[in-house]
Design a protein around this motif. Structure first.
Motif, PDB file in Angstrom:
ATOM      1  N   PHE A 102      -0.138 -52.251 -95.722  1.00  0.00           N
ATOM      2  CA  PHE A 102      -1.577 -52.254 -95.921  1.00  0.00           C
ATOM      3  C   PHE A 102      -1.955 -51.372 -97.120  1.00  0.00           C
ATOM      4  O   PHE A 102      -2.781 -51.754 -97.961  1.00  0.00           O
ATOM      5  N   ALA A 103      -1.343 -50.200 -97.211  1.00  0.00           N
ATOM      6  CA  ALA A 103      -1.661 -49.266 -98.300  1.00  0.00           C
ATOM      7  C   ALA A 103      -1.288 -49.831 -99.666  1.00  0.00           C
ATOM      8  O   ALA A 103      -1.876 -49.435-100.679  1.00  0.00           O
ATOM      9  N   ASN A 104      -0.340 -50.744 -99.704  1.00  0.00           N
ATOM     10  CA  ASN A 104       0.119 -51.306-100.972  1.00  0.00           C
ATOM     11  C   ASN A 104      -0.692 -52.511-101.440  1.00  0.00           C
ATOM     12  O   ASN A 104      -0.388 -53.100-102.484  1.00  0.00           O
ATOM     13  N   LEU A 105      -1.717 -52.904-100.679  1.00  0.00           N
ATOM     14  CA  LEU A 105      -2.568 -53.996-101.126  1.00  0.00           C
ATOM     15  C   LEU A 105      -3.290 -53.600-102.408  1.00  0.00           C
ATOM     16  O   LEU A 105      -3.793 -52.479-102.535  1.00  0.00           O
ATOM     17  N   LEU A 106      -3.348 -54.510-103.355  1.00  0.00           N
ATOM     18  CA  LEU A 106      -4.143 -54.284-104.548  1.00  0.00           C
ATOM     19  C   LEU A 106      -5.624 -54.341-104.171  1.00  0.00           C
ATOM     20  O   LEU A 106      -5.975 -54.958-103.149  1.00  0.00           O
ATOM     21  N   PRO A 107      -6.501 -53.729-104.948  1.00  0.00           N
ATOM     22  CA  PRO A 107      -7.928 -53.766-104.607  1.00  0.00           C
ATOM     23  C   PRO A 107      -8.452 -55.176-104.338  1.00  0.00           C
ATOM     24  O   PRO A 107      -9.201 -55.381-103.376  1.00  0.00           O
ATOM     25  N   GLN A 108      -8.085 -56.155-105.170  1.00  0.00           N
ATOM     26  CA  GLN A 108      -8.562 -57.513-104.957  1.00  0.00           C
ATOM     27  C   GLN A 108      -8.041 -58.088-103.639  1.00  0.00           C
ATOM     28  O   GLN A 108      -8.766 -58.795-102.925  1.00  0.00           O
ATOM     29  N   GLN A 109      -6.787 -57.766-103.297  1.00  0.00           N
ATOM     30  CA  GLN A 109      -6.225 -58.259-102.039  1.00  0.00           C
ATOM     31  C   GLN A 109      -6.950 -57.647-100.843  1.00  0.00           C
ATOM     32  O   GLN A 109      -7.227 -58.345 -99.854  1.00  0.00           O
ATOM     33  N   PHE A 110      -7.255 -56.356-100.932  1.00  0.00           N
ATOM     34  CA  PHE A 110      -8.007 -55.716 -99.843  1.00  0.00           C
ATOM     35  C   PHE A 110      -9.357 -56.386 -99.675  1.00  0.00           C
ATOM     36  O   PHE A 110      -9.778 -56.714 -98.554  1.00  0.00           O
ATOM     37  N   VAL A 111     -10.068 -56.585-100.762  1.00  0.00           N
ATOM     38  CA  VAL A 111     -11.387 -57.204-100.696  1.00  0.00           C
ATOM     39  C   VAL A 111     -11.293 -58.617-100.146  1.00  0.00           C
ATOM     40  O   VAL A 111     -12.079 -59.018 -99.269  1.00  0.00           O
ATOM     41  N   PHE A 127     -20.262 -42.851-101.881  1.00  0.00           N
ATOM     42  CA  PHE A 127     -19.992 -42.943-103.320  1.00  0.00           C
ATOM     43  C   PHE A 127     -18.530 -42.700-103.658  1.00  0.00           C
ATOM     44  O   PHE A 127     -18.023 -43.158-104.691  1.00  0.00           O
ATOM     45  N   ASP A 128     -17.810 -41.972-102.789  1.00  0.00           N
ATOM     46  CA  ASP A 128     -16.425 -41.614-103.079  1.00  0.00           C
ATOM     47  C   ASP A 128     -15.416 -42.453-102.299  1.00  0.00           C
ATOM     48  O   ASP A 128     -14.231 -42.116-102.252  1.00  0.00           O
ATOM     49  N   PHE A 129     -15.853 -43.558-101.686  1.00  0.00           N
ATOM     50  CA  PHE A 129     -14.925 -44.413-100.948  1.00  0.00           C
ATOM     51  C   PHE A 129     -13.992 -45.122-101.924  1.00  0.00           C
ATOM     52  O   PHE A 129     -14.422 -45.657-102.946  1.00  0.00           O
ATOM     53  N   THR A 130     -12.685 -45.109-101.613  1.00  0.00           N
ATOM     54  CA  THR A 130     -11.703 -45.819-102.432  1.00  0.00           C
ATOM     55  C   THR A 130     -10.889 -46.764-101.561  1.00  0.00           C
ATOM     56  O   THR A 130     -10.811 -46.593-100.341  1.00  0.00           O
ATOM     57  N   TYR A 131     -10.276 -47.734-102.185  1.00  0.00           N
ATOM     58  CA  TYR A 131      -9.523 -48.754-101.445  1.00  0.00           C
ATOM     59  C   TYR A 131      -8.443 -49.315-102.359  1.00  0.00           C
ATOM     60  O   TYR A 131      -8.484 -49.147-103.592  1.00  0.00           O
ATOM     61  N   GLY A 132      -7.477 -50.007-101.760  1.00  0.00           N
ATOM     62  CA  GLY A 132      -6.397 -50.591-102.546  1.00  0.00           C
ATOM     63  C   GLY A 132      -5.317 -49.581-102.885  1.00  0.00           C
ATOM     64  O   GLY A 132      -5.449 -48.379-102.660  1.00  0.00           O
ATOM     65  N   LYS A 133      -4.230 -50.059-103.444  1.00  0.00           N
ATOM     66  CA  LYS A 133      -3.072 -49.236-103.745  1.00  0.00           C
ATOM     67  C   LYS A 133      -3.455 -48.027-104.588  1.00  0.00           C
ATOM     68  O   LYS A 133      -4.133 -48.144-105.599  1.00  0.00           O
ATOM     69  N   LEU A 134      -3.041 -46.855-104.110  1.00  0.00           N
ATOM     70  CA  LEU A 134      -3.304 -45.580-104.770  1.00  0.00           C
ATOM     71  C   LEU A 134      -4.798 -45.294-104.914  1.00  0.00           C
ATOM     72  O   LEU A 134      -5.203 -44.473-105.733  1.00  0.00           O
ATOM     73  N   GLY A 135      -5.612 -45.962-104.096  1.00  0.00           N
ATOM     74  CA  GLY A 135      -7.047 -45.740-104.156  1.00  0.00           C
ATOM     75  C   GLY A 135      -7.656 -46.131-105.482  1.00  0.00           C
ATOM     76  O   GLY A 135      -8.654 -45.549-105.921  1.00  0.00           O
ATOM     77  N   LYS A 136      -7.100 -47.164-106.120  1.00  0.00           N
ATOM     78  CA  LYS A 136      -7.567 -47.573-107.444  1.00  0.00           C
ATOM     79  C   LYS A 136      -8.946 -48.226-107.400  1.00  0.00           C
ATOM     80  O   LYS A 136      -9.673 -48.225-108.382  1.00  0.00           O
ATOM     81  N   GLY A 137      -9.298 -48.824-106.257  1.00  0.00           N
ATOM     82  CA  GLY A 137     -10.607 -49.459-106.158  1.00  0.00           C
ATOM     83  C   GLY A 137     -11.683 -48.453-105.814  1.00  0.00           C
ATOM     84  O   GLY A 137     -11.464 -47.554-104.984  1.00  0.00           O
ATOM     85  N   THR A 138     -12.834 -48.563-106.435  1.00  0.00           N
ATOM     86  CA  THR A 138     -13.961 -47.666-106.163  1.00  0.00           C
ATOM     87  C   THR A 138     -15.207 -48.498-105.901  1.00  0.00           C
ATOM     88  O   THR A 138     -15.212 -49.718-106.100  1.00  0.00           O
ATOM     89  N   MET A 139     -16.275 -47.849-105.503  1.00  0.00           N
ATOM     90  CA  MET A 139     -17.526 -48.576-105.292  1.00  0.00           C
ATOM     91  C   MET A 139     -18.082 -49.100-106.619  1.00  0.00           C
ATOM     92  O   MET A 139     -18.752 -50.129-106.654  1.00  0.00           O
ATOM     93  N   ASP A 140     -17.786 -48.412-107.716  1.00  0.00           N
ATOM     94  CA  ASP A 140     -18.236 -48.898-109.016  1.00  0.00           C
ATOM     95  C   ASP A 140     -17.544 -50.204-109.410  1.00  0.00           C
ATOM     96  O   ASP A 140     -18.142 -51.060-110.077  1.00  0.00           O
ATOM     97  N   MET A 142     -16.258 -52.344-107.171  1.00  0.00           N
ATOM     98  CA  MET A 142     -16.348 -53.338-106.095  1.00  0.00           C
ATOM     99  C   MET A 142     -16.961 -54.671-106.547  1.00  0.00           C
ATOM    100  O   MET A 142     -16.467 -55.745-106.173  1.00  0.00           O
ATOM    101  N   PRO A 143     -18.043 -54.669-107.349  1.00  0.00           N
ATOM    102  CA  PRO A 143     -18.623 -55.950-107.769  1.00  0.00           C
ATOM    103  C   PRO A 143     -17.628 -56.838-108.527  1.00  0.00           C
ATOM    104  O   PRO A 143     -17.744 -58.075-108.491  1.00  0.00           O
ATOM    105  N   LEU A 144     -16.652 -56.230-109.195  1.00  0.00           N
ATOM    106  CA  LEU A 144     -15.666 -57.006-109.939  1.00  0.00           C
ATOM    107  C   LEU A 144     -14.769 -57.815-109.013  1.00  0.00           C
ATOM    108  O   LEU A 144     -14.221 -58.843-109.416  1.00  0.00           O
ATOM    109  N   TYR A 145     -14.623 -57.333-107.778  1.00  0.00           N
ATOM    110  CA  TYR A 145     -13.726 -57.984-106.825  1.00  0.00           C
ATOM    111  C   TYR A 145     -14.470 -58.830-105.793  1.00  0.00           C
ATOM    112  O   TYR A 145     -13.837 -59.512-104.970  1.00  0.00           O
ATOM    113  N   THR A 151     -22.777 -58.407-101.122  1.00  0.00           N
ATOM    114  CA  THR A 151     -23.458 -57.380-101.904  1.00  0.00           C
ATOM    115  C   THR A 151     -23.099 -56.011-101.330  1.00  0.00           C
ATOM    116  O   THR A 151     -22.374 -55.922-100.328  1.00  0.00           O
ATOM    117  N   GLN A 152     -23.607 -54.953-101.945  1.00  0.00           N
ATOM    118  CA  GLN A 152     -23.189 -53.625-101.506  1.00  0.00           C
ATOM    119  C   GLN A 152     -24.301 -52.603-101.640  1.00  0.00           C
ATOM    120  O   GLN A 152     -25.225 -52.766-102.435  1.00  0.00           O
TER     121      GLN A 152
END
Length: 321
Positions: A102-111, A127-140, A142-145, A151-152
């Motif tokens: 689960f931790a190794n999912l890329l941000p797009q895969q998590f979304v 504002f500081d929530f992160t997701y995806g491998k190494l926490g590369k995904g951020t709320m900023d 998120m719209p890209l994925y 919406t968010q």
């Protein structure tokens, strides 16, 4: 509240799930910052006609990543976290097993799998929530994925006395014994649950019977010492003093730490009862006394100090109301 345990990869179909507004986070402590995220999700779900949902993770990511051992202590172990989230009126709780895969999912895969794939129409997170491998995904990012599927809402930093309200700060205050400062961060006094177990009954022999508490989870506890507390027994709150430590007056060497509560004006037998222990104020350090008489005198002083404290906050409550 419906609780759904999810292991990766999950087999849920989007079409089989209700549309939801989802609050995302680890939420250890369910403190005021967390509550703002969860309440926002609930309110938006009601406005849009969706179900409200919360997604959390277990165990703590730092355990899987090897930064902490599996016996990590929590402000709110999972069962307590579930109780607090349920009390906020949430419809669905997703508990995701935080594994290496689960931790190794890329941000797009998590979304794709855990937001779009669970039929989420709107997300709410800090504002500081992160997701995806190494926490590369951020709320900023998120719209890209989002693939325009949801919406968010991003919740800004919440502060108290110019400090960010966070689980880290709460852990620090607990480690220092500053339990009286926690309501400003938690929105409540710090609470742990446990069961009353048979003890050595020494307190009874010196006129101060105690309830010996065994914790119901891996709770963080304050440092050794004596505290003004309240204990909930059979749905009723009672004032008391708690000693957490090793009873050095009776033991020549350290043994297993104990949590013992002397409840004021209480004589019921409660062995085996589930209880909640609410930490209010640190009164003093635990220390060894030369004899039992000195110990009894100090306990009387502790009791007087605790009663005075509870009278004072009762007057403040009446004044504020």
């Amino acid at each position: 509240m419906k609780t759904i345990q999810i292991s990766h990869p999950h087999g849920y179909n989007k079409e089989d799930l209700p549309a939801t507004v989802l609050a995302l986070g680890y939420f250890d402590g369910v403190h005021l910052g967390h509550r703002q995220v969860i309440k926002c999700a609930k309110e938006m779900a009601e406005i849009r006609g969706y179900e409200s949902a919360v997604m959390t993770f277990d165990p703590h990511p730092s355990v899987m990543l090897g930064k902490k051992s599996r016996d990590i202590k929590y402000i709110t172990p999972l069962e307590e976290k579930k109780r607090l989230i349920k009390d906020l009126g949430i419809n669905r709780l997703y508990i995701v097993d935080f594994t290496h895969d689960f931790a190794n999912l890329l941000p797009q895969q998590f979304v794709d799998q855990y937001i779009i794939g669970l039929n989420v129409k709107h997300i709410v997170a800090g504002f500081d929530f992160t997701y995806g491998k190494l926490g590369k995904g951020t709320m900023d990012t998120m719209p890209l994925y989002s693939r325009n599927e949801f919406t968010q809402t991003t919740i800004a930093k919440l502060t108290h006395n110019d400090q960010k309200i966070s689980s880290t700060l709460i852990r620090q205050l607990l480690a220092e014994g500053n339990v009286h400062n926690l309501p400003g961060l938690l929105g409540r006094y710090y609470l742990i649950s446990g069961i009353v177990v048979d003890g050595d009954k020494r307190g009874r022999t010196i006129g101060f019977p105690t309830a010996n508490i065994r914790l119901n989870g891996n709770y963080l506890t304050p440092p050794t010492g004596v505290y003004a507390v309240r204990l909930n027994v059979k749905g009723q709150w009672h004032q008391g003093v708690c000693n957490i430590g090793y009873k050095p007056t009776f033991n020549n060497e350290e043994k297993q730490q104990s949590i013992e509560v002397h409840i004021f004006d209480f004589n019921d037998t409660i062995y085996g009862d589930d209880v909640y222990l609410e930490w209010h104020k640190r009164l003093r350090d635990e220390r060894k006394f030369e004899n039992i008489l000195e110990l009894v005198q100090q306990i009387n002083l502790d009791k007087t100090q605790a009663i005075s404290y509870f009278e004072k906050i009762s007057e403040q409550t009446c004044f504020l109301s």
